[in-house]
Design a protein around this motif. Structure first.
Motif, PDB file in Angstrom:
ATOM      1  N   VAL A  28     -51.857   0.406  35.045  1.00 27.67           N
ATOM      2  CA  VAL A  28     -51.469   1.599  34.283  1.00 27.67           C
ATOM      3  C   VAL A  28     -49.951   1.657  34.256  1.00 27.67           C
ATOM      4  N   ILE A  29     -49.394   1.758  33.044  1.00 24.14           N
ATOM      5  CA  ILE A  29     -47.946   1.825  32.848  1.00 24.14           C
ATOM      6  C   ILE A  29     -47.654   3.053  31.996  1.00 24.14           C
ATOM      7  N   HIS A  30     -46.874   3.979  32.530  1.00 27.19           N
ATOM      8  CA  HIS A  30     -46.585   5.221  31.832  1.00 27.19           C
ATOM      9  C   HIS A  30     -45.449   5.060  30.832  1.00 27.19           C
ATOM     10  N   SER A  31     -45.193   6.103  30.070  1.00 25.65           N
ATOM     11  CA  SER A  31     -44.170   6.099  29.022  1.00 25.65           C
ATOM     12  C   SER A  31     -42.769   5.896  29.591  1.00 25.65           C
ATOM     13  N   PHE A  32     -41.872   5.496  28.692  1.00 23.28           N
ATOM     14  CA  PHE A  32     -40.448   5.348  28.992  1.00 23.28           C
ATOM     15  C   PHE A  32     -40.195   4.358  30.124  1.00 23.28           C
ATOM     16  N   THR A  33     -40.863   3.210  30.044  1.00 21.24           N
ATOM     17  CA  THR A  33     -40.667   2.136  31.012  1.00 21.24           C
ATOM     18  C   THR A  33     -40.128   0.909  30.293  1.00 21.24           C
ATOM     19  N   ASN A  34     -39.373   0.096  31.016  1.00 19.71           N
ATOM     20  CA  ASN A  34     -38.891  -1.191  30.519  1.00 19.71           C
ATOM     21  C   ASN A  34     -39.359  -2.255  31.492  1.00 19.71           C
ATOM     22  N   LEU A  35     -40.277  -3.093  31.055  1.00 18.84           N
ATOM     23  CA  LEU A  35     -40.775  -4.191  31.866  1.00 18.84           C
ATOM     24  C   LEU A  35     -40.621  -5.453  31.046  1.00 18.84           C
ATOM     25  N   TYR A  36     -39.939  -6.454  31.600  1.00 16.39           N
ATOM     26  CA  TYR A  36     -39.760  -7.686  30.844  1.00 16.39           C
ATOM     27  C   TYR A  36     -39.697  -8.879  31.780  1.00 16.39           C
ATOM     28  N   GLY A  37     -40.460  -9.913  31.431  1.00 20.04           N
ATOM     29  CA  GLY A  37     -40.457 -11.169  32.172  1.00 20.04           C
ATOM     30  C   GLY A  37     -40.909 -11.039  33.613  1.00 20.04           C
ATOM     31  N   CYS A  38     -41.690 -10.021  33.927  1.00 22.34           N
ATOM     32  CA  CYS A  38     -42.141  -9.797  35.298  1.00 22.34           C
ATOM     33  C   CYS A  38     -43.652  -9.979  35.387  1.00 22.34           C
ATOM     34  N   SER A  39     -44.161  -9.881  36.590  1.00 16.98           N
ATOM     35  CA  SER A  39     -45.585 -10.019  36.834  1.00 16.98           C
ATOM     36  C   SER A  39     -46.066  -8.820  37.637  1.00 16.98           C
ATOM     37  N   GLY A  41     -49.532  -7.120  39.421  1.00 20.99           N
ATOM     38  CA  GLY A  41     -50.888  -7.402  39.870  1.00 20.99           C
ATOM     39  C   GLY A  41     -51.892  -6.330  39.467  1.00 20.99           C
ATOM     40  N   PRO A  42     -53.184  -6.640  39.611  1.00 22.29           N
ATOM     41  CA  PRO A  42     -54.256  -5.727  39.220  1.00 22.29           C
ATOM     42  C   PRO A  42     -54.176  -4.380  39.937  1.00 22.29           C
ATOM     43  N   LYS A  43     -54.610  -3.342  39.234  1.00 23.42           N
ATOM     44  CA  LYS A  43     -54.767  -1.977  39.755  1.00 23.42           C
ATOM     45  C   LYS A  43     -53.458  -1.329  40.200  1.00 23.42           C
ATOM     46  N   THR A  44     -52.336  -1.859  39.755  1.00 26.55           N
ATOM     47  CA  THR A  44     -51.038  -1.264  40.085  1.00 26.55           C
ATOM     48  C   THR A  44     -50.722  -0.164  39.088  1.00 26.55           C
ATOM     49  N   ARG A  45     -50.007   0.860  39.543  1.00 29.10           N
ATOM     50  CA  ARG A  45     -49.591   1.987  38.717  1.00 29.10           C
ATOM     51  C   ARG A  45     -48.068   2.000  38.657  1.00 29.10           C
ATOM     52  N   VAL A  46     -47.518   2.090  37.426  1.00 29.97           N
ATOM     53  CA  VAL A  46     -46.068   2.108  37.212  1.00 29.97           C
ATOM     54  C   VAL A  46     -45.717   3.424  36.531  1.00 29.97           C
ATOM     55  N   SER A  66     -41.732   7.120  39.540  1.00 31.00           N
ATOM     56  CA  SER A  66     -40.763   7.261  38.459  1.00 31.00           C
ATOM     57  C   SER A  66     -39.317   7.000  38.887  1.00 31.00           C
ATOM     58  N   HIS A  67     -38.510   6.631  37.907  1.00 28.44           N
ATOM     59  CA  HIS A  67     -37.070   6.440  38.044  1.00 28.44           C
ATOM     60  C   HIS A  67     -36.681   5.333  39.028  1.00 28.44           C
ATOM     61  N   THR A  68     -37.526   4.338  39.182  1.00 28.99           N
ATOM     62  CA  THR A  68     -37.279   3.235  40.108  1.00 28.99           C
ATOM     63  C   THR A  68     -36.760   2.021  39.350  1.00 28.99           C
ATOM     64  N   PHE A  69     -35.875   1.251  39.999  1.00 24.83           N
ATOM     65  CA  PHE A  69     -35.306   0.040  39.424  1.00 24.83           C
ATOM     66  C   PHE A  69     -35.636  -1.134  40.333  1.00 24.83           C
ATOM     67  N   ILE A  70     -36.354  -2.119  39.777  1.00 24.42           N
ATOM     68  CA  ILE A  70     -36.729  -3.325  40.521  1.00 24.42           C
ATOM     69  C   ILE A  70     -36.151  -4.516  39.776  1.00 24.42           C
ATOM     70  N   CYS A  71     -35.209  -5.204  40.402  1.00 27.03           N
ATOM     71  CA  CYS A  71     -34.475  -6.274  39.731  1.00 27.03           C
ATOM     72  C   CYS A  71     -35.053  -7.655  40.013  1.00 27.03           C
TER      73      CYS A  71
END
Length: 176
Positions: A28-39, A41-46, A66-71
């Protein structure tokens, strides 16, 4: 990371960028997210307003608030909780330009990898500097600044993060 197989998220949400993302089932990925070139796993919530950069790997059954940055360079194993506004850092000496004044490129700095092991919990507002390992079921208290490795099952607080004095209760389950 290998080849990505784009998979749709388990939920519909407007205003999100999912570019070259490998998603497990039931993510599950909520609105206003930027995810690119990442992986992911199953059942994760963003949560909302999260950015996960190219090269980051998130395990299964994680909760990224919310409001987290993972580089790039961050690997988060299964069942990890990442609180609101957590920031990961992957560069020990960040600079915009080099000695001659030209903008830095990828070749001008060293990528520092970070590992967050299974079941760890990172409190809201924590900052995790690059090149550290957070052990399984460790707890990073809200607002802590992690500058070095954290032992499995430990609870750390403060800036720089340090273990709670002995005898203080931890929220981590008993290690088996």
């Amino acid at each position: 990371m290998g080849e990505h197989k784009p998979t749709p998220a388990a939920n519909a949400a407007p205003h999100r960028l999912l570019d070259d993302v490998s998603l497990g089932e039931d993510v599950v990925i909520h609105s206003f997210t930027n995810l690119y070139g990442c992986s992911i796993g199953p059942k994760t919530r963003v949560g909302t307003f999260v950015e996960i950069q190219r090269g980051a790997v998130i395990g299964s059954a994680c909760k990224i608030q919310s409001h987290t940055f993972i580089c790039d360079g961050v690997r988060i194993e299964d069942e990890v909780f990442v609180g609101h506004g957590v920031v990961f850092v992957n560069d020990k000496h960040p600079r915009a330009t080099g000695a001659e004044g030209a903008l830095q490129t990828e070749s001008d700095w060293e990528l520092l990898s970070t590992l967050v092991e299974r079941g760890a919990s990172i409190g809201s507002g924590a900052t995790i500097l690059g090149g550290v390992r957070i052990g399984a079921w460790a707890t990073i208290v809200a607002g802590a600044v992690v500058v070095g490795d954290v032992a499995a099952g430990a609870t750390v607080v403060g800036n720089p993060a340090r273990p709670l004095p002995s005898g203080r209760a931890s929220s981590a389950p008993a290690l088996q």
